[in-house]
Design a protein around this motif. Structure first.
Motif, PDB file in Angstrom:
ATOM      1  N   ASN A  79      -7.295 -42.088 -20.039  1.00 10.74           N
ATOM      2  CA  ASN A  79      -5.776 -42.740 -20.514  1.00 10.74           C
ATOM      3  C   ASN A  79      -5.524 -41.797 -21.818  1.00 10.74           C
ATOM      4  N   ALA A 108      -2.692 -48.145 -21.325  1.00 10.41           N
ATOM      5  CA  ALA A 108      -4.319 -47.899 -20.884  1.00 10.41           C
ATOM      6  C   ALA A 108      -4.649 -48.970 -20.370  1.00 10.41           C
ATOM      7  N   ASN A 129     -10.532 -43.509 -23.117  1.00 10.25           N
ATOM      8  CA  ASN A 129      -9.199 -43.814 -23.821  1.00 10.25           C
ATOM      9  C   ASN A 129      -9.304 -42.877 -25.085  1.00 10.25           C
TER      10      ASN A 129
END
Length: 226
Positions: A79, A108, A129
C-alpha cells in the motif's frame, strides 16, 4: 520474490514506480493500481489498473479482483498510495484532514480488506504499508499528514493482530524520501541525508518476501542518514 503476485497501490508515483521495477527485476508479477491512468501497456508480468479510486471500497475490491483474475492468485499487497500536505491547524482547511485520511488511510484499509481472502489462500500472504517517521512526533504544519499516517500505523498493528499466523502485516516508516517533488519543495535541504526510493524499495520487498516470515506488526523506521 520469483513467481509471487504483487499488487502495488500508488504504482504510478515516484516510490511506486521504483518498487514495481525492483519487484519485476526479482521475478515477481505486478499489478499496479493507481488513481492516475497509466500509459504503460499490459505484459505477461505486469498489468495496469488505472483510474481506480481506492478510497472507495467497491472500486478497491474490483481492482484486487481484477488482479487475481488476471494472474490467478495474490501473494503480496503493498500500500503505497498516499498524499502529503503541509499546513498549520489554526490556519489550515479542515477538508485537508478529510482528504489525507481518505488517501492515506482509507486506500490502505480498502485494498487490505479486499485482498485478505486471497492473501490467506496464498499461504505466505504479506501486506506492507507506508507509514511515516513524521507521524511519531508531529511538528508544526504536520498535523493532518501525521494524524493520517498515525492511522496507518494503528491499522498495521490491528490488522497484524487479526491476521497473525495467516498473513504478515508490517509498515515502513521513512523519513524524507529523495524524490523530484521533495527536492523541488525543499531545494536547500541536504539531499544526501534523505532515504532514496531504491533503499526504501529494498526494505519493502524484504518485508514482502519469504525471509520476513517471522516479522509481523512491525513499524520499521527507514531514516536514511538524518
Amino acid at each position: 520474490m520469483h513467481g509471487k503476485v504483487i499488487v502495488i497501490t500508488g504504482a504510478s508515483g515516484a516510490l511506486g514506480r521504483v518498487v514495481a521495477a525492483a519487484a519485476l527485476a526479482r521475478g515477481a508479477r505486478v499489478a499496479g493500481a493507481d488513481y492516475a491512468k497509466s500509459q504503460l501497456a499490459d505484459t505477461p508480468e505486469r498489468m495496469e489498473l488505472g483510474g481506480v479510486d481506492l478510497s472507495d471500497a467497491a472500486e478497491a475490491r474490483q481492482a484486487i479482483d481484477a488482479a487475481v483474475a488476471h494472474f490467478g492468485r495474490l501473494d503480496v499487497l503493498i500500500n503505497i498510495a498516499g498524499a502529503f500536505s503541509f499546513e498549520t491547524i489554526a490556519e489550515g482547511d479542515p477538508k485537508t484532514w478529510q482528504r489525507l485520511y481518505a488517501i492515506n488511510v482509507l486506500t490502505a484499509l480498502n485494498a487490505s480488506r479486499a485482498a485478505i481472502p486471497h492473501l490467506v489462500a496464498s499461504g505466505a500472504g504479506r501486506i506492507v504499508n507506508i507509514g511515516a517517521m513524521g507521524a511519531l512526533q508531529a511538528g508544526s504544519g504536520m498535523g493532518p499528514y501525521a494524524a493520517s499516517k498515525a492511522g496507518v500505523h494503528r491499522l498495521t498493528e490491528a490488522l497484524s493482530a487479526e491476521l497473525k499466523g495467516k498473513v504478515t502485516v508490517n509498515a515502513v516508516l521513512p523519513s524524507t524520501i529523495d524524490t523530484p517533488a521533495n527536492r523541488a519543495s525543499m531545494p536547500k535541504a541536504d539531499f544526501a541525508k534523505w532515504v532514496t526510493a531504491e533503499e526504501l524499495a529494498n526494505v519493502i520487498l524484504f518485508l514482502a518476501g519469504d525471509e520476513a516470515s517471522a516479522v509481523t506488526g512491525a513499524l520499521l523506521p527507514v531514516a536514511g542518514r538524518v
